[in-house]
Each structure stands twice: as structure tokens, then as C-alpha cells.
Scaffold this motif. Structure first.
Motif, PDB file in Angstrom:
ATOM      1  N   LEU A  99     -18.776 -52.522 -18.440  1.00  0.00           N
ATOM      2  CA  LEU A  99     -17.679 -52.989 -17.595  1.00  0.00           C
ATOM      3  C   LEU A  99     -17.616 -52.188 -16.293  1.00  0.00           C
ATOM      4  O   LEU A  99     -17.426 -52.762 -15.208  1.00  0.00           O
ATOM      5  CB  LEU A  99     -16.357 -52.874 -18.346  1.00  0.00           C
ATOM      6  N   LEU A 100     -17.778 -50.863 -16.385  1.00  0.00           N
ATOM      7  CA  LEU A 100     -17.808 -50.038 -15.172  1.00  0.00           C
ATOM      8  C   LEU A 100     -18.952 -50.472 -14.263  1.00  0.00           C
ATOM      9  O   LEU A 100     -18.795 -50.559 -13.033  1.00  0.00           O
ATOM     10  CB  LEU A 100     -17.960 -48.559 -15.540  1.00  0.00           C
ATOM     11  N   HIS A 101     -20.106 -50.737 -14.863  1.00  0.00           N
ATOM     12  CA  HIS A 101     -21.267 -51.200 -14.110  1.00  0.00           C
ATOM     13  C   HIS A 101     -20.959 -52.521 -13.410  1.00  0.00           C
ATOM     14  O   HIS A 101     -21.268 -52.706 -12.222  1.00  0.00           O
ATOM     15  CB  HIS A 101     -22.453 -51.360 -15.071  1.00  0.00           C
ATOM     16  N   ALA A 102     -20.346 -53.455 -14.134  1.00  0.00           N
ATOM     17  CA  ALA A 102     -20.018 -54.765 -13.571  1.00  0.00           C
ATOM     18  C   ALA A 102     -19.017 -54.627 -12.420  1.00  0.00           C
ATOM     19  O   ALA A 102     -19.153 -55.283 -11.374  1.00  0.00           O
ATOM     20  CB  ALA A 102     -19.456 -55.677 -14.657  1.00  0.00           C
ATOM     21  N   LEU A 103     -18.018 -53.785 -12.601  1.00  0.00           N
ATOM     22  CA  LEU A 103     -17.034 -53.575 -11.538  1.00  0.00           C
ATOM     23  C   LEU A 103     -17.692 -52.951 -10.310  1.00  0.00           C
ATOM     24  O   LEU A 103     -17.371 -53.314  -9.171  1.00  0.00           O
ATOM     25  CB  LEU A 103     -15.906 -52.673 -12.047  1.00  0.00           C
ATOM     26  N   TRP A 104     -18.605 -52.024 -10.545  1.00  0.00           N
ATOM     27  CA  TRP A 104     -19.319 -51.376  -9.432  1.00  0.00           C
ATOM     28  C   TRP A 104     -20.108 -52.420  -8.632  1.00  0.00           C
ATOM     29  O   TRP A 104     -20.025 -52.467  -7.397  1.00  0.00           O
ATOM     30  CB  TRP A 104     -20.248 -50.306  -9.988  1.00  0.00           C
ATOM     31  N   ASP A 105     -20.870 -53.250  -9.327  1.00  0.00           N
ATOM     32  CA  ASP A 105     -21.698 -54.249  -8.648  1.00  0.00           C
ATOM     33  C   ASP A 105     -20.863 -55.308  -7.939  1.00  0.00           C
ATOM     34  O   ASP A 105     -21.281 -55.853  -6.907  1.00  0.00           O
ATOM     35  CB  ASP A 105     -22.630 -54.932  -9.656  1.00  0.00           C
ATOM     36  N   SER A 106     -19.714 -55.628  -8.489  1.00  0.00           N
ATOM     37  CA  SER A 106     -18.885 -56.700  -7.928  1.00  0.00           C
ATOM     38  C   SER A 106     -17.836 -56.184  -6.957  1.00  0.00           C
ATOM     39  O   SER A 106     -17.017 -56.967  -6.465  1.00  0.00           O
ATOM     40  CB  SER A 106     -18.189 -57.473  -9.058  1.00  0.00           C
ATOM     41  N   MET A 107     -17.840 -54.873  -6.666  1.00  0.00           N
ATOM     42  CA  MET A 107     -16.779 -54.300  -5.847  1.00  0.00           C
ATOM     43  C   MET A 107     -16.731 -54.912  -4.458  1.00  0.00           C
ATOM     44  O   MET A 107     -15.648 -55.097  -3.880  1.00  0.00           O
ATOM     45  CB  MET A 107     -16.978 -52.780  -5.736  1.00  0.00           C
ATOM     46  N   SER A 108     -17.863 -55.261  -3.908  1.00  0.00           N
ATOM     47  CA  SER A 108     -17.877 -55.885  -2.582  1.00  0.00           C
ATOM     48  C   SER A 108     -17.140 -57.223  -2.609  1.00  0.00           C
ATOM     49  O   SER A 108     -16.307 -57.507  -1.731  1.00  0.00           O
ATOM     50  CB  SER A 108     -19.314 -56.090  -2.103  1.00  0.00           C
ATOM     51  N   ALA A 109     -17.427 -58.045  -3.622  1.00  0.00           N
ATOM     52  CA  ALA A 109     -16.748 -59.339  -3.744  1.00  0.00           C
ATOM     53  C   ALA A 109     -15.259 -59.148  -4.009  1.00  0.00           C
ATOM     54  O   ALA A 109     -14.415 -59.872  -3.456  1.00  0.00           O
ATOM     55  CB  ALA A 109     -17.387 -60.152  -4.868  1.00  0.00           C
ATOM     56  N   ILE A 110     -14.928 -58.155  -4.852  1.00  0.00           N
ATOM     57  CA  ILE A 110     -13.513 -57.873  -5.132  1.00  0.00           C
ATOM     58  C   ILE A 110     -12.798 -57.430  -3.855  1.00  0.00           C
ATOM     59  O   ILE A 110     -11.664 -57.848  -3.579  1.00  0.00           O
ATOM     60  CB  ILE A 110     -13.394 -56.792  -6.224  1.00  0.00           C
ATOM     61  N   ALA A 111     -13.466 -56.592  -3.049  1.00  0.00           N
ATOM     62  CA  ALA A 111     -12.865 -56.106  -1.801  1.00  0.00           C
ATOM     63  C   ALA A 111     -12.637 -57.249  -0.818  1.00  0.00           C
ATOM     64  O   ALA A 111     -11.622 -57.284  -0.108  1.00  0.00           O
ATOM     65  CB  ALA A 111     -13.754 -55.036  -1.172  1.00  0.00           C
ATOM     66  N   ILE A 112     -13.584 -58.195  -0.770  1.00  0.00           N
ATOM     67  CA  ILE A 112     -13.400 -59.362   0.105  1.00  0.00           C
ATOM     68  C   ILE A 112     -12.181 -60.163  -0.330  1.00  0.00           C
ATOM     69  O   ILE A 112     -11.354 -60.577   0.494  1.00  0.00           O
ATOM     70  CB  ILE A 112     -14.664 -60.241   0.084  1.00  0.00           C
ATOM     71  N   ALA A 113     -12.049 -60.398  -1.643  1.00  0.00           N
ATOM     72  CA  ALA A 113     -10.914 -61.164  -2.163  1.00  0.00           C
ATOM     73  C   ALA A 113      -9.597 -60.465  -1.868  1.00  0.00           C
ATOM     74  O   ALA A 113      -8.621 -61.101  -1.430  1.00  0.00           O
ATOM     75  CB  ALA A 113     -11.088 -61.379  -3.664  1.00  0.00           C
ATOM     76  N   ILE A 114      -9.535 -59.149  -2.094  1.00  0.00           N
ATOM     77  CA  ILE A 114      -8.305 -58.392  -1.835  1.00  0.00           C
ATOM     78  C   ILE A 114      -7.968 -58.420  -0.349  1.00  0.00           C
ATOM     79  O   ILE A 114      -6.799 -58.573   0.048  1.00  0.00           O
ATOM     80  CB  ILE A 114      -8.447 -56.945  -2.338  1.00  0.00           C
ATOM     81  N   THR A 115      -8.989 -58.285   0.500  1.00  0.00           N
ATOM     82  CA  THR A 115      -8.769 -58.321   1.947  1.00  0.00           C
ATOM     83  C   THR A 115      -8.196 -59.660   2.383  1.00  0.00           C
ATOM     84  O   THR A 115      -7.270 -59.724   3.205  1.00  0.00           O
ATOM     85  CB  THR A 115     -10.089 -58.051   2.687  1.00  0.00           C
ATOM     86  N   LEU A 116      -8.729 -60.748   1.826  1.00  0.00           N
ATOM     87  CA  LEU A 116      -8.208 -62.071   2.178  1.00  0.00           C
ATOM     88  C   LEU A 116      -6.771 -62.258   1.701  1.00  0.00           C
ATOM     89  O   LEU A 116      -5.938 -62.835   2.401  1.00  0.00           O
ATOM     90  CB  LEU A 116      -9.102 -63.157   1.579  1.00  0.00           C
ATOM     91  N   VAL A 117      -6.474 -61.774   0.507  1.00  0.00           N
ATOM     92  CA  VAL A 117      -5.108 -61.892  -0.018  1.00  0.00           C
ATOM     93  C   VAL A 117      -4.124 -61.116   0.860  1.00  0.00           C
ATOM     94  O   VAL A 117      -2.999 -61.589   1.144  1.00  0.00           O
ATOM     95  CB  VAL A 117      -5.040 -61.387  -1.471  1.00  0.00           C
ATOM     96  N   LEU A 118      -4.538 -59.933   1.320  1.00  0.00           N
ATOM     97  CA  LEU A 118      -3.636 -59.076   2.091  1.00  0.00           C
ATOM     98  C   LEU A 118      -3.537 -59.487   3.561  1.00  0.00           C
ATOM     99  O   LEU A 118      -2.468 -59.351   4.173  1.00  0.00           O
ATOM    100  CB  LEU A 118      -4.103 -57.616   2.003  1.00  0.00           C
ATOM    101  N   THR A 119      -4.647 -59.955   4.146  1.00  0.00           N
ATOM    102  CA  THR A 119      -4.670 -60.159   5.600  1.00  0.00           C
ATOM    103  C   THR A 119      -5.141 -61.549   6.016  1.00  0.00           C
ATOM    104  O   THR A 119      -5.294 -61.805   7.208  1.00  0.00           O
ATOM    105  CB  THR A 119      -5.595 -59.115   6.262  1.00  0.00           C
ATOM    106  N   GLY A 120      -5.410 -62.424   5.048  1.00  0.00           N
ATOM    107  CA  GLY A 120      -5.957 -63.733   5.377  1.00  0.00           C
ATOM    108  C   GLY A 120      -5.032 -64.580   6.242  1.00  0.00           C
ATOM    109  O   GLY A 120      -3.811 -64.553   6.067  1.00  0.00           O
ATOM    110  N   ARG A 121      -5.633 -65.319   7.168  1.00  0.00           N
ATOM    111  CA  ARG A 121      -4.878 -66.242   8.032  1.00  0.00           C
ATOM    112  C   ARG A 121      -5.002 -67.660   7.485  1.00  0.00           C
ATOM    113  O   ARG A 121      -6.005 -67.997   6.861  1.00  0.00           O
ATOM    114  CB  ARG A 121      -5.439 -66.199   9.454  1.00  0.00           C
ATOM    115  N   PRO A 122      -4.025 -68.512   7.737  1.00  0.00           N
ATOM    116  CA  PRO A 122      -4.093 -69.894   7.236  1.00  0.00           C
ATOM    117  C   PRO A 122      -5.369 -70.617   7.642  1.00  0.00           C
ATOM    118  O   PRO A 122      -5.954 -71.348   6.835  1.00  0.00           O
ATOM    119  CB  PRO A 122      -2.845 -70.535   7.851  1.00  0.00           C
ATOM    120  N   TRP A 123      -5.820 -70.431   8.891  1.00  0.00           N
ATOM    121  CA  TRP A 123      -7.027 -71.132   9.338  1.00  0.00           C
ATOM    122  C   TRP A 123      -8.267 -70.645   8.594  1.00  0.00           C
ATOM    123  O   TRP A 123      -9.224 -71.410   8.408  1.00  0.00           O
ATOM    124  CB  TRP A 123      -7.205 -70.989  10.843  1.00  0.00           C
ATOM    125  N   GLN A 124      -8.263 -69.386   8.150  1.00  0.00           N
ATOM    126  CA  GLN A 124      -9.398 -68.887   7.380  1.00  0.00           C
ATOM    127  C   GLN A 124      -9.449 -69.544   6.007  1.00  0.00           C
ATOM    128  O   GLN A 124     -10.514 -69.938   5.529  1.00  0.00           O
ATOM    129  CB  GLN A 124      -9.303 -67.363   7.244  1.00  0.00           C
TER     130      GLN A 124
END
Length: 286
Positions: free
Chosen positions: A206-231
């Protein structure tokens, strides 16, 4: 020899740096394999020597360390390559499957390399597990560095060096750390695949999976926090939106913060595994 690991690292780093400079100066492609090999193996070998020197054991010999690093590492990358080519398809579960496969093949490689070891102690399992993990990381990093060399504009020594530096920095809290935890649990169970060993395997996967997917998780969190409607609208119709400079900064912070948290969890877990050595000694003395 005191601080042998430090001398190995400094000597190897100077040789690697000299090779990079000469390769860039002369444009001699024959030196590229030397850059790849030294850069990929330097940090893993250094940490294996450091772990070995943290308390000698009659079980963990130099010969066994070599076998764990080379045989375990090669068997690990071969097994992972075969299983991932057969089983991995783009999906939400892809990273989970990668974690299960790679941690599984490393644990299997550790079992194979240590099959003749009669006396099993937790610390020895940690050292040998880390050695298998670092062997896996070294061969995997060599592959990533080799692939980074090739770009649309031709060979890129800069991308090769950047890849090796980044992976070298992250290596101590990656494969070696995860397999050290699994190896400690395996040896604590005297080589038996008990419930704690299975639980540990699933945990490090699970730690390995979270490590590998951290970039995708960070993108999702960034969109949730700062995403614009047009995006979100562009994403809805299958188009990739442009991102703002602020979103790039948020993504970077979230991504690295996630990697730090994963690393700290693994380090605390390893400390817990090693702290059980006192109980182990008490049991053996009875």
C-alpha cells in the motif's frame, strides 16, 4: 573499517561526477554506460554497506549480501517485468497492482536467497530485505536512466543526470525501506508466512502504491482546492486544460508533502520492527 560507507559514497560520487563532465566535454557516447551504472548503483550500494556496518552478524556475510543484492535484485526486476506485462492495464487499480507485484517479487527473491539460512533474527531480515530492495532499485534506476537518455531531439545527458540525481535522493526511502520492513517481519516469523508477514506485505504494498500514485493524487487535490469551472468543463469533454502558476506551486507542495508523509510512516514502521529485537533476545534467552 569506520565509515566505510562514507568513503564508498564520496569516491563513487567523485568518479560519477568526473565521468559526467568528461562525457559532456568530449561527447563520447562510450562513457554513457559508465554514467548510468555508477549513478544507479552508488546510493543503493552505499546504504547496503551502511546497514551492514550497523552491527555485524554471523548470519549476514558479505557473500550473502552480494547474492541478495545481485540475485535478489535481478530476480525482482525480471519477475516484476513479467507479471506487470501480463497483469497491468490502465485502471484505477493499476498502482495497487504494481505495489502488490513488486513487493511480492522482492519478498519471494528474499525467500529464495535466504532459503539456506538456519538462524533467523529480525535485524538480519531487515538488512537482507533492504539489500534485496536496494538491488531492485539499482537495476530499476539503471533502466530509467537509460530511457531518460533518449529524447525527440536526440541523446540528452542532462535528462539522464537529472533522473539519476532524483532517483538517488529518493532511493533510501523507497524499495530498500519497504523490503527491509517485510524482511524483518519474515525473519521475525522464522521464515513462515504467518498472518503478521501477510499483513506487513499488504502494508508495504500500500505504501508503494501510494508512493507511485502520489503525482496523480496531488493533481486531484490541486484541482479540488484551486480548480476553476472552465478547467472542469474542459476535463468533462476530454480535453486537458491549461494550469496556472499558482496551481503548479500547489501541486509541487502537495506532491512532495505526500512523499514525505509516506516516508515518515515507513521509517516509524521500520523503527517499530527493529525495536522488537529486545523482546526477541528475551525469548531466545529463555
Amino acid at each position: 573499517m569506520k565509515r566505510l560507507w562514507l568513503r564508498i559514497f564520496l569516491t563513487g560520487f567523485v568518479l560519477w561526477l568526473a565521468t559526467v563532465v568528461v562525457t559532456a566535454w568530449t561527447a563520447n557516447s562510450n562513457l554513457v554506460p559508465t554514467v548510468v551504472l555508477i549513478g544507479s548503483f552508488l546510493v543503493p550500494v552505499t546504504f547496503v554497506v551502511w546497514a551492514y556496518g550497523r552491527g555485524r552478524s554471523p548470519v549476514v556475510t558479505v557473500e550473502l549480501l552480494f547474492k541478495a543484492f545481485m540475485i535478489g535484485g535481478v530476480l525482482g526486476v525480471l519477475g516484476a517485468s513479467l507479471l506487470e506485462s501480463w497483469l497491468i492495464r490502465p485502471s484505477l487499480l493499476m498502482y495497487v497492482l504494481v505495489g502488490l507485484i513488486e513487493e511480492g517479487v522482492k519478498l519471494a527473491a528474499l525467500v529464495f536467497v535466504t532459503r539456506h539460512v538456519a538462524r533467523r533474527f529480525t535485524r538480519d531480515g531487515v538488512v537482507l530485505g533492504a539489500t534485496v530492495g536496494f538491488g531492485f532499485a539499482a537495476f530499476e534506476s539503471a533502466g530509467y536512466a537509460f530511457n531518460a537518455l533518449f529524447t525527440a531531439d536526440g541523446l540528452s545527458l542532462t535528462q539522464l543526470v537529472e533522473t539519476e540525481v532524483l532517483r538517488g535522493i529518493l532511493t533510501p526511502v523507497g524499495h530498500g525501506l519497504w523490503t527491509a520492513i517485510a524482511g524483518g517481519a519474515l525473519f521475525a516469523a522464522r521464515g513462515r508466512f504467518s498472518a503478521p508477514v501477510l499483513t506487513t506485505y499488504l502494508g508495504v504494498s500500500l505504501l508503494h502504491a501510494l508512493w507511485d500514485s502520489m503525482s496523480a493524487i496531488a493533481i486531484a487535490i490541486t484541482l479540488v482546492l484551486t480548480g476553476r469551472p472552465w478547467q472542469f468543463e474542459l476535463l468533462r469533454i476530454g480535453r486537458l486544460p491549461d494550469v496556472t502558476a499558482w496551481q503548479v506551486h500547489v501541486y509541487t507542495v502537495v506532491n512532495w508533502a505526500g512523499l514525505v508523509v509516506i516516508s515518515l510512516v515507513a521509517l516509524v514502521w521500520l523503527w517499530g520492527v527493529l525495536s522488537g529485537r529486545g523482546r526477541e533476545r528475551e525469548i531466545l534467552s529463555q
